[in-house]
Write a protein that holds these residues in place. Sequence first.
Motif, PDB file in Angstrom:
ATOM      1  N   ALA A 237       0.841  -1.204   0.000  1.00  0.00           N
ATOM      2  CA  ALA A 237       0.000   0.000   0.000  1.00  0.00           C
ATOM      3  C   ALA A 237       0.876   1.255   0.000  1.00  0.00           C
ATOM      4  O   ALA A 237       0.626   2.192  -0.760  1.00  0.00           O
ATOM      5  CB  ALA A 237      -0.929   0.000   1.207  1.00  0.00           C
ATOM      6  N   ARG A 238       1.916   1.269   0.844  1.00  0.00           N
ATOM      7  CA  ARG A 238       2.775   2.452   0.938  1.00  0.00           C
ATOM      8  C   ARG A 238       3.573   2.686  -0.338  1.00  0.00           C
ATOM      9  O   ARG A 238       3.862   3.836  -0.684  1.00  0.00           O
ATOM     10  CB  ARG A 238       3.729   2.329   2.134  1.00  0.00           C
ATOM     11  N   THR A 239       3.913   1.622  -1.057  1.00  0.00           N
ATOM     12  CA  THR A 239       4.711   1.772  -2.283  1.00  0.00           C
ATOM     13  C   THR A 239       3.838   1.867  -3.535  1.00  0.00           C
ATOM     14  O   THR A 239       4.358   1.967  -4.640  1.00  0.00           O
ATOM     15  CB  THR A 239       5.698   0.598  -2.428  1.00  0.00           C
ATOM     16  N   GLY A 240       2.513   1.811  -3.354  1.00  0.00           N
ATOM     17  CA  GLY A 240       1.615   1.996  -4.485  1.00  0.00           C
ATOM     18  C   GLY A 240       1.365   0.763  -5.335  1.00  0.00           C
ATOM     19  O   GLY A 240       0.742   0.860  -6.390  1.00  0.00           O
ATOM     20  N   LEU A 241       1.826  -0.406  -4.895  1.00  0.00           N
ATOM     21  CA  LEU A 241       1.584  -1.624  -5.676  1.00  0.00           C
ATOM     22  C   LEU A 241       0.095  -1.946  -5.694  1.00  0.00           C
ATOM     23  O   LEU A 241      -0.510  -2.084  -6.762  1.00  0.00           O
ATOM     24  CB  LEU A 241       2.380  -2.810  -5.109  1.00  0.00           C
ATOM     25  N   VAL A 242      -0.496  -2.058  -4.507  1.00  0.00           N
ATOM     26  CA  VAL A 242      -1.946  -2.271  -4.395  1.00  0.00           C
ATOM     27  C   VAL A 242      -2.445  -1.379  -3.270  1.00  0.00           C
ATOM     28  O   VAL A 242      -2.240  -1.678  -2.101  1.00  0.00           O
ATOM     29  CB  VAL A 242      -2.306  -3.746  -4.095  1.00  0.00           C
ATOM     30  N   GLU A 243      -3.058  -0.283  -3.658  1.00  0.00           N
ATOM     31  CA  GLU A 243      -3.605   0.645  -2.671  1.00  0.00           C
ATOM     32  C   GLU A 243      -5.092   0.360  -2.496  1.00  0.00           C
ATOM     33  O   GLU A 243      -5.757  -0.049  -3.447  1.00  0.00           O
ATOM     34  CB  GLU A 243      -3.424   2.082  -3.145  1.00  0.00           C
ATOM     35  N   PRO A 244      -5.607   0.584  -1.280  1.00  0.00           N
ATOM     36  CA  PRO A 244      -7.040   0.369  -1.076  1.00  0.00           C
ATOM     37  C   PRO A 244      -7.845   1.395  -1.871  1.00  0.00           C
ATOM     38  O   PRO A 244      -7.587   2.593  -1.784  1.00  0.00           O
ATOM     39  CB  PRO A 244      -7.213   0.559   0.431  1.00  0.00           C
ATOM     40  N   SER A 245      -8.796   0.911  -2.654  1.00  0.00           N
ATOM     41  CA  SER A 245      -9.547   1.824  -3.523  1.00  0.00           C
ATOM     42  C   SER A 245     -10.736   2.467  -2.811  1.00  0.00           C
ATOM     43  O   SER A 245     -11.258   3.471  -3.286  1.00  0.00           O
ATOM     44  CB  SER A 245     -10.023   1.090  -4.777  1.00  0.00           C
ATOM     45  N   ILE A 246     -11.158   1.912  -1.688  1.00  0.00           N
ATOM     46  CA  ILE A 246     -12.305   2.487  -0.992  1.00  0.00           C
ATOM     47  C   ILE A 246     -11.862   3.582  -0.032  1.00  0.00           C
ATOM     48  O   ILE A 246     -12.383   4.691  -0.065  1.00  0.00           O
ATOM     49  CB  ILE A 246     -13.137   1.400  -0.289  1.00  0.00           C
ATOM     50  N   ARG A 247     -10.880   3.269   0.815  1.00  0.00           N
ATOM     51  CA  ARG A 247     -10.386   4.299   1.724  1.00  0.00           C
ATOM     52  C   ARG A 247      -8.943   3.985   2.093  1.00  0.00           C
ATOM     53  O   ARG A 247      -8.642   2.913   2.600  1.00  0.00           O
ATOM     54  CB  ARG A 247     -11.255   4.373   2.985  1.00  0.00           C
ATOM     55  N   ASN A 248      -8.066   4.949   1.842  1.00  0.00           N
ATOM     56  CA  ASN A 248      -6.667   4.809   2.213  1.00  0.00           C
ATOM     57  C   ASN A 248      -6.477   5.370   3.623  1.00  0.00           C
ATOM     58  O   ASN A 248      -7.316   6.124   4.108  1.00  0.00           O
ATOM     59  CB  ASN A 248      -5.773   5.550   1.211  1.00  0.00           C
ATOM     60  N   ALA A 249      -5.390   4.992   4.257  1.00  0.00           N
ATOM     61  CA  ALA A 249      -5.099   5.504   5.601  1.00  0.00           C
ATOM     62  C   ALA A 249      -4.671   6.960   5.513  1.00  0.00           C
ATOM     63  O   ALA A 249      -3.896   7.327   4.633  1.00  0.00           O
ATOM     64  CB  ALA A 249      -4.004   4.661   6.244  1.00  0.00           C
ATOM     65  N   HIS A 250      -5.211   7.778   6.396  1.00  0.00           N
ATOM     66  CA  HIS A 250      -4.849   9.194   6.452  1.00  0.00           C
ATOM     67  C   HIS A 250      -4.477   9.521   7.884  1.00  0.00           C
ATOM     68  O   HIS A 250      -5.301   9.983   8.655  1.00  0.00           O
ATOM     69  CB  HIS A 250      -6.009  10.088   5.985  1.00  0.00           C
ATOM     70  N   GLY A 251      -3.236   9.244   8.234  1.00  0.00           N
ATOM     71  CA  GLY A 251      -2.777   9.548   9.584  1.00  0.00           C
ATOM     72  C   GLY A 251      -3.045   8.413  10.559  1.00  0.00           C
ATOM     73  O   GLY A 251      -3.659   7.403  10.238  1.00  0.00           O
ATOM     74  N   SER A 252      -2.600   8.620  11.779  1.00  0.00           N
ATOM     75  CA  SER A 252      -2.706   7.609  12.822  1.00  0.00           C
ATOM     76  C   SER A 252      -4.165   7.322  13.177  1.00  0.00           C
ATOM     77  O   SER A 252      -4.974   8.231  13.304  1.00  0.00           O
ATOM     78  CB  SER A 252      -1.962   8.104  14.072  1.00  0.00           C
ATOM     79  N   GLY A 253      -4.482   6.044  13.297  1.00  0.00           N
ATOM     80  CA  GLY A 253      -5.807   5.640  13.725  1.00  0.00           C
ATOM     81  C   GLY A 253      -6.815   5.454  12.601  1.00  0.00           C
ATOM     82  O   GLY A 253      -7.904   4.940  12.832  1.00  0.00           O
ATOM     83  N   SER A 254      -6.501   5.893  11.399  1.00  0.00           N
ATOM     84  CA  SER A 254      -7.456   5.697  10.303  1.00  0.00           C
ATOM     85  C   SER A 254      -7.300   4.293   9.731  1.00  0.00           C
ATOM     86  O   SER A 254      -6.226   3.702   9.789  1.00  0.00           O
ATOM     87  CB  SER A 254      -7.262   6.757   9.216  1.00  0.00           C
ATOM     88  N   GLN A 255      -8.364   3.765   9.227  1.00  0.00           N
ATOM     89  CA  GLN A 255      -8.390   2.391   8.727  1.00  0.00           C
ATOM     90  C   GLN A 255      -8.484   2.361   7.209  1.00  0.00           C
ATOM     91  O   GLN A 255      -9.328   3.025   6.620  1.00  0.00           O
ATOM     92  CB  GLN A 255      -9.613   1.649   9.301  1.00  0.00           C
ATOM     93  N   ARG A 256      -7.612   1.560   6.600  1.00  0.00           N
ATOM     94  CA  ARG A 256      -7.733   1.325   5.165  1.00  0.00           C
ATOM     95  C   ARG A 256      -8.912   0.398   4.924  1.00  0.00           C
ATOM     96  O   ARG A 256      -9.156  -0.524   5.696  1.00  0.00           O
ATOM     97  CB  ARG A 256      -6.484   0.647   4.623  1.00  0.00           C
TER      98      ARG A 256
END
Length: 165
Positions: free
Chosen positions: A29-48
């Motif tokens: 996810a961090r390197t962009g290979l397979v990122e979550p398409s519904i919701r990405n993590a945005h800071g501490s505590g957020s859920q992908r």
Amino acid sequence: MGPDEEVGYRVPIACQAAGITYRQLDYWARTGLVEPSIRNAHGSGSQRLYSFRDILVLKIVRGLLDTGISLQNIRLAVDKLRDLGVDDLATITLVSDGRTVYQCRSNEEVIDLLNGGQGVFGIAVPGIMKELAGSIASFPSERVDGTPGDGPVDELAARRRRRIG
């Protein structure tokens, strides 16, 4: 039609369903290979949140890793598949020799994903066998011992049979 793309799965479920570790998922996810398409993590505590398609691609990546393909080459293959939806992905077969990845849409269409989408020649042996079995049945045949086979008997074979018998 594929599963509901409005439904998302949290990281533990995505890992379990794809058969990968959290570290792999996080790195990809961090390197962009397979990122979550519904919701990405945005800071501490957020859920992908990963879609069904995302998890399908994660499983594909894992399968390619298992064949010995380098992560660099997997990135190239995933980039070629990026625009395909679930329904499109469901119509292809990926084949690997450990060096490259081939996309097969039919018995005749095989595309080398890593070499610029170069088409390669494919021969579907089951189809050829079926065609041959149908066409060869109309030809005369003979057994190893010289007796006629099950096919139609031509005039020469009939003479041989009379001479032998």
